[in-house]
Design an enzyme around this catalytic site. Sequence first.
Site, PDB file in Angstrom:
ATOM      1  N   SER A 119       0.816  -1.214   0.000  1.00 14.98           N
ATOM      2  CA  SER A 119       0.000   0.000   0.000  1.00 14.98           C
ATOM      3  C   SER A 119       0.845   1.257   0.000  1.00 14.98           C
ATOM      4  CB  SER A 119      -0.908   0.019   1.239  1.00 14.98           C
ATOM      5  OG  SER A 119      -0.121   0.022   2.428  1.00 14.98           O
ATOM      6  N   HIS A 142      -3.159  -3.604  -5.571  1.00 10.11           N
ATOM      7  CA  HIS A 142      -3.456  -3.155  -4.211  1.00 10.11           C
ATOM      8  C   HIS A 142      -4.937  -3.291  -3.886  1.00 10.11           C
ATOM      9  CE1 HIS A 142      -3.755   0.312  -1.099  1.00 10.11           C
ATOM     10  NE2 HIS A 142      -3.575  -0.844  -0.498  1.00 10.11           N
ATOM     11  N   GLU A 154      -6.359  -0.980  -6.836  1.00 12.30           N
ATOM     12  CA  GLU A 154      -5.441  -0.128  -7.598  1.00 12.30           C
ATOM     13  C   GLU A 154      -4.457  -1.029  -8.341  1.00 12.30           C
ATOM     14  OE1 GLU A 154      -5.093   3.951  -4.987  1.00 12.30           O
ATOM     15  OE2 GLU A 154      -3.988   2.198  -4.258  1.00 12.30           O
ATOM     16  N   ASN A 192      -4.065   6.230  -0.891  1.00 11.56           N
ATOM     17  CA  ASN A 192      -3.265   6.593   0.278  1.00 11.56           C
ATOM     18  C   ASN A 192      -2.552   7.930   0.110  1.00 11.56           C
ATOM     19  OD1 ASN A 192      -3.981   4.499   1.935  1.00 11.56           O
ATOM     20  ND2 ASN A 192      -2.318   3.166   1.286  1.00 11.56           N
TER      21      ASN A 192
END
Length: 288
Positions: A119, A142, A154, A192
Amino acid sequence: MVLGGGLMGSGIVQVAAQAGYKVTMVDTSDAALDNGRSIIQKSLSRVARKKFADDETAQKSFVEKVFSNISTSTNADQTASGSDLVVEAIVENIDIKQKVFGALDKVAPKHSIFCSNTSSLPVTKIAEIVSADRKTRFAGLHFFNPVPAMKLVEVVRTDAVSDEVFDALFEFTAKVGKTPVACKDTPGFIVNRLLVPYMMEAFRILERGEASAKDVDTAMKLGAGMPMGPIELADFVGLDTMKFIVDGWQKEGIVEPALVKPCTILNDLVSQGRLGRKTGQGFFEYKK
Protein backbone atom coordinates in the site's frame (compact mmCIF):
# COMPACT_ATOMS: atom_id res chain seq x y z
CA MET A 1 -0.75 -18.27 -5.42
CA VAL A 2 -1.18 -15.80 -2.57
CA LEU A 3 1.70 -15.25 -0.18
CA GLY A 4 0.42 -14.44 3.29
CA GLY A 5 -2.44 -15.85 5.35
CA GLY A 6 -3.31 -12.71 7.28
CA LEU A 7 -6.34 -10.48 6.79
CA MET A 8 -5.26 -9.19 3.39
CA GLY A 9 -3.87 -12.45 2.03
CA SER A 10 -6.82 -14.55 3.15
CA GLY A 11 -9.21 -11.97 1.71
CA ILE A 12 -7.53 -12.14 -1.69
CA VAL A 13 -7.62 -15.94 -1.54
CA GLN A 14 -11.34 -15.83 -0.76
CA VAL A 15 -12.40 -13.53 -3.60
CA ALA A 16 -10.26 -15.44 -6.10
CA ALA A 17 -11.72 -18.78 -4.99
CA GLN A 18 -15.27 -17.38 -5.09
CA ALA A 19 -14.62 -16.36 -8.69
CA GLY A 20 -13.66 -19.93 -9.56
CA TYR A 21 -9.87 -19.64 -9.56
CA LYS A 22 -7.80 -22.44 -8.09
CA VAL A 23 -5.70 -20.65 -5.49
CA THR A 24 -3.04 -21.74 -3.02
CA MET A 25 -2.51 -19.75 0.18
CA VAL A 26 1.12 -19.86 1.28
CA ASP A 27 2.57 -18.93 4.66
CA THR A 28 5.54 -19.89 6.80
CA SER A 29 3.71 -22.15 9.27
CA ASP A 30 0.69 -24.42 9.54
CA ALA A 31 -0.59 -22.22 12.38
CA ALA A 32 -0.59 -19.17 10.12
CA LEU A 33 -2.41 -21.13 7.42
CA ASP A 34 -4.98 -22.39 9.92
CA ASN A 35 -5.59 -18.79 10.97
CA GLY A 36 -6.07 -17.80 7.34
CA ARG A 37 -8.55 -20.61 6.76
CA SER A 38 -10.44 -19.55 9.89
CA ILE A 39 -10.67 -15.98 8.61
CA ILE A 40 -12.01 -17.23 5.27
CA GLN A 41 -14.47 -19.61 6.96
CA LYS A 42 -16.00 -16.82 9.06
CA SER A 43 -16.18 -14.45 6.10
CA LEU A 44 -17.73 -17.03 3.77
CA SER A 45 -20.28 -17.98 6.41
CA ARG A 46 -21.44 -14.36 6.55
CA VAL A 47 -21.66 -14.22 2.77
CA ALA A 48 -23.59 -17.50 2.66
CA ARG A 49 -26.12 -16.32 5.25
CA LYS A 50 -26.81 -13.22 3.16
CA LYS A 51 -27.09 -15.14 -0.11
CA PHE A 52 -29.18 -18.03 1.24
CA ALA A 53 -30.87 -16.62 4.34
CA ASP A 54 -33.34 -19.46 4.90
CA ASP A 55 -31.46 -22.38 3.38
CA GLU A 56 -28.75 -23.90 5.59
CA THR A 57 -28.06 -26.63 3.04
CA ALA A 58 -27.34 -24.03 0.34
CA GLN A 59 -25.16 -22.11 2.77
CA LYS A 60 -23.07 -25.18 3.51
CA SER A 61 -22.83 -26.10 -0.17
CA PHE A 62 -21.67 -22.58 -1.07
CA VAL A 63 -18.89 -22.58 1.55
CA GLU A 64 -17.74 -26.07 0.55
CA LYS A 65 -17.65 -25.13 -3.13
CA VAL A 66 -15.45 -22.12 -2.49
CA PHE A 67 -13.13 -24.10 -0.22
CA SER A 68 -12.78 -26.74 -2.94
CA ASN A 69 -10.85 -24.10 -4.90
CA ILE A 70 -8.46 -23.36 -2.01
CA SER A 71 -5.35 -25.27 -1.03
CA THR A 72 -2.59 -24.34 1.41
CA SER A 73 1.16 -24.80 1.55
CA THR A 74 4.26 -23.80 3.50
CA ASN A 75 6.45 -24.45 0.44
CA ALA A 76 6.53 -21.20 -1.54
CA ASP A 77 9.02 -22.41 -4.15
CA GLN A 78 7.04 -25.52 -4.99
CA THR A 79 3.78 -23.60 -5.22
CA ALA A 80 5.26 -20.85 -7.36
CA SER A 81 6.60 -23.41 -9.83
CA GLY A 82 3.01 -24.17 -10.86
CA SER A 83 1.42 -20.73 -10.55
CA ASP A 84 0.28 -18.34 -13.28
CA LEU A 85 -0.18 -15.42 -10.89
CA VAL A 86 1.73 -14.74 -7.65
CA VAL A 87 0.25 -12.12 -5.31
CA GLU A 88 2.32 -11.12 -2.29
CA ALA A 89 0.53 -9.85 0.83
CA ILE A 90 3.16 -10.04 3.56
CA VAL A 91 4.77 -7.54 5.93
CA GLU A 92 5.43 -4.02 4.59
CA ASN A 93 9.20 -4.44 4.59
CA ILE A 94 10.99 -3.96 1.30
CA ASP A 95 13.97 -6.17 2.18
CA ILE A 96 11.71 -9.10 3.05
CA LYS A 97 9.60 -8.60 -0.06
CA GLN A 98 12.69 -8.49 -2.27
CA LYS A 99 14.10 -11.63 -0.67
CA VAL A 100 10.86 -13.50 -1.32
CA PHE A 101 10.45 -12.33 -4.91
CA GLY A 102 14.12 -12.95 -5.67
CA ALA A 103 13.75 -16.58 -4.65
CA LEU A 104 10.44 -17.09 -6.47
CA ASP A 105 11.78 -15.54 -9.68
CA LYS A 106 14.19 -18.47 -9.97
CA VAL A 107 11.47 -21.14 -9.79
CA ALA A 108 8.29 -19.63 -11.23
CA PRO A 109 7.44 -20.24 -14.92
CA LYS A 110 8.51 -17.51 -17.32
CA HIS A 111 4.88 -16.61 -18.03
CA SER A 112 3.98 -16.09 -14.35
CA ILE A 113 2.89 -12.60 -13.33
CA PHE A 114 4.21 -11.25 -10.03
CA CYS A 115 2.22 -8.71 -7.99
CA SER A 116 2.68 -6.97 -4.68
CA ASN A 117 -0.28 -5.86 -2.57
CA THR A 118 1.88 -3.14 -1.00
CA SER A 119 0.00 0.00 0.00
CA SER A 120 2.98 2.32 0.39
CA LEU A 121 6.23 0.90 -0.99
CA PRO A 122 7.46 1.59 -4.57
CA VAL A 123 6.64 -1.44 -6.71
CA THR A 124 9.60 -0.65 -8.99
CA LYS A 125 11.96 -0.89 -6.03
CA ILE A 126 10.48 -4.19 -4.88
CA ALA A 127 10.95 -5.53 -8.43
CA GLU A 128 14.64 -4.54 -8.60
CA ILE A 129 15.57 -8.03 -7.38
CA VAL A 130 14.00 -9.96 -10.27
CA SER A 131 15.24 -10.57 -13.80
CA ALA A 132 14.74 -8.09 -16.64
CA ASP A 133 12.16 -10.36 -18.27
CA ARG A 134 10.19 -10.69 -15.02
CA LYS A 135 10.15 -6.91 -14.57
CA THR A 136 7.88 -6.77 -17.62
CA ARG A 137 5.51 -9.09 -15.72
CA PHE A 138 5.64 -7.35 -12.33
CA ALA A 139 3.02 -4.86 -11.11
CA GLY A 140 1.16 -3.67 -8.04
CA LEU A 141 -2.25 -5.12 -7.22
CA HIS A 142 -3.46 -3.15 -4.21
CA PHE A 143 -6.60 -4.55 -2.63
CA PHE A 144 -8.28 -2.80 0.29
CA ASN A 145 -9.25 -4.08 3.74
CA PRO A 146 -11.59 -5.91 4.21
CA VAL A 147 -10.97 -7.45 0.81
CA PRO A 148 -14.31 -9.29 0.40
CA ALA A 149 -16.28 -6.08 1.02
CA MET A 150 -14.13 -3.38 -0.58
CA LYS A 151 -14.75 -3.00 -4.31
CA LEU A 152 -11.62 -1.11 -5.37
CA VAL A 153 -8.27 -2.45 -6.56
CA GLU A 154 -5.44 -0.13 -7.60
CA VAL A 155 -3.52 -1.72 -10.48
CA VAL A 156 -0.10 -0.11 -10.23
CA ARG A 157 1.89 0.35 -13.40
CA THR A 158 5.67 0.44 -13.38
CA ASP A 159 7.65 1.76 -16.36
CA ALA A 160 8.75 -1.78 -17.20
CA VAL A 161 5.46 -3.71 -17.11
CA SER A 162 4.00 -4.69 -20.46
CA ASP A 163 0.58 -3.66 -21.77
CA GLU A 164 -0.37 -7.32 -22.08
CA VAL A 165 0.28 -7.99 -18.39
CA PHE A 166 -1.42 -4.79 -17.29
CA ASP A 167 -4.52 -5.67 -19.30
CA ALA A 168 -4.51 -9.22 -17.87
CA LEU A 169 -4.50 -7.82 -14.33
CA PHE A 170 -7.45 -5.56 -15.13
CA GLU A 171 -9.31 -8.61 -16.44
CA PHE A 172 -8.44 -10.67 -13.35
CA THR A 173 -9.54 -7.86 -11.03
CA ALA A 174 -12.91 -7.59 -12.76
CA LYS A 175 -13.40 -11.38 -12.63
CA VAL A 176 -12.96 -11.41 -8.85
CA GLY A 177 -15.74 -8.83 -8.58
CA LYS A 178 -13.66 -5.70 -8.06
CA THR A 179 -13.37 -2.39 -9.89
CA PRO A 180 -9.82 -1.70 -11.07
CA VAL A 181 -8.26 1.73 -11.43
CA ALA A 182 -4.96 2.35 -13.19
CA CYS A 183 -2.25 4.37 -11.51
CA LYS A 184 1.45 4.98 -11.86
CA ASP A 185 3.99 3.74 -9.33
CA THR A 186 3.96 6.89 -7.19
CA PRO A 187 3.99 7.18 -3.37
CA GLY A 188 0.68 5.95 -1.96
CA PHE A 189 -0.72 5.49 -5.48
CA ILE A 190 -4.13 7.24 -5.52
CA VAL A 191 -6.03 6.45 -2.33
CA ASN A 192 -3.27 6.59 0.28
CA ARG A 193 -1.61 9.59 -1.36
CA LEU A 194 -4.82 11.52 -0.67
CA LEU A 195 -5.94 9.74 2.49
CA VAL A 196 -2.77 9.72 4.62
CA PRO A 197 -2.16 13.50 4.54
CA TYR A 198 -5.89 13.99 5.25
CA MET A 199 -5.68 11.80 8.37
CA MET A 200 -2.40 13.40 9.46
CA GLU A 201 -4.02 16.84 9.37
CA ALA A 202 -6.89 15.47 11.48
CA PHE A 203 -4.30 14.38 14.08
CA ARG A 204 -2.82 17.88 14.07
CA ILE A 205 -6.24 19.40 14.69
CA LEU A 206 -6.33 17.30 17.87
CA GLU A 207 -2.79 18.31 18.82
CA ARG A 208 -3.63 21.98 18.42
CA GLY A 209 -6.73 21.54 20.56
CA GLU A 210 -9.02 22.85 17.84
CA ALA A 211 -11.64 20.10 18.16
CA SER A 212 -12.22 16.71 19.80
CA ALA A 213 -11.73 13.42 17.98
CA LYS A 214 -15.46 12.75 18.11
CA ASP A 215 -16.32 16.17 16.67
CA VAL A 216 -13.72 15.89 13.89
CA ASP A 217 -15.23 12.58 12.83
CA THR A 218 -18.80 13.84 13.07
CA ALA A 219 -17.92 16.93 11.03
CA MET A 220 -16.41 14.90 8.19
CA LYS A 221 -19.21 12.32 8.16
CA LEU A 222 -22.06 14.81 8.16
CA GLY A 223 -20.36 17.74 6.43
CA ALA A 224 -18.35 15.91 3.76
CA GLY A 225 -20.38 12.74 3.36
CA MET A 226 -17.58 10.45 4.56
CA PRO A 227 -18.78 7.00 5.73
CA MET A 228 -16.16 7.09 8.49
CA GLY A 229 -14.35 10.03 10.08
CA PRO A 230 -10.55 10.35 9.74
CA ILE A 231 -9.80 9.47 13.37
CA GLU A 232 -12.03 6.40 13.37
CA LEU A 233 -10.57 5.41 10.01
CA ALA A 234 -7.02 5.67 11.36
CA ASP A 235 -7.94 3.35 14.23
CA PHE A 236 -9.45 0.93 11.69
CA VAL A 237 -6.34 0.99 9.45
CA GLY A 238 -3.99 0.63 12.42
CA LEU A 239 -1.93 3.44 13.91
CA ASP A 240 1.26 1.41 13.53
CA THR A 241 0.51 1.08 9.82
CA MET A 242 -0.10 4.82 9.61
CA LYS A 243 3.21 5.53 11.33
CA PHE A 244 5.04 3.06 9.12
CA ILE A 245 3.78 4.79 5.98
CA VAL A 246 4.54 8.36 7.07
CA ASP A 247 7.94 7.43 8.50
CA GLY A 248 8.84 5.76 5.21
CA TRP A 249 7.71 8.75 3.17
CA GLN A 250 9.67 11.08 5.45
CA LYS A 251 12.82 8.96 5.22
CA GLU A 252 12.70 8.63 1.45
CA GLY A 253 11.72 12.27 0.90
CA ILE A 254 9.23 11.18 -1.75
CA VAL A 255 6.35 13.48 -0.84
CA GLU A 256 6.15 17.08 0.28
CA PRO A 257 7.61 17.20 3.84
CA ALA A 258 4.73 19.28 5.24
CA LEU A 259 2.26 16.50 4.38
CA VAL A 260 4.00 13.91 6.56
CA LYS A 261 5.85 15.93 9.20
CA PRO A 262 6.12 14.06 12.54
CA CYS A 263 2.98 13.99 14.66
CA THR A 264 3.49 13.63 18.42
CA ILE A 265 0.03 12.25 19.20
CA LEU A 266 0.44 9.43 16.66
CA ASN A 267 3.95 8.56 17.85
CA ASP A 268 2.84 8.51 21.48
CA LEU A 269 -0.13 6.20 20.86
CA VAL A 270 2.01 3.75 18.90
CA SER A 271 4.71 3.73 21.59
CA GLN A 272 1.99 2.92 24.16
CA GLY A 273 0.79 -0.02 22.08
CA ARG A 274 -2.52 1.69 21.38
CA LEU A 275 -2.72 0.73 17.72
CA GLY A 276 -6.45 1.06 17.07
CA ARG A 277 -9.22 -1.50 16.74
CA LYS A 278 -6.88 -4.48 16.65
CA THR A 279 -5.58 -3.76 20.18
CA GLY A 280 -8.87 -2.47 21.56
CA GLN A 281 -7.49 1.04 22.01
CA GLY A 282 -6.29 3.81 19.73
CA PHE A 283 -7.71 7.28 19.62
CA PHE A 284 -10.92 5.60 20.79
CA GLU A 285 -11.57 2.52 22.91
CA TYR A 286 -13.21 -0.61 21.47
CA LYS A 287 -14.86 -3.59 23.09
CA LYS A 288 -13.24 -6.88 22.14
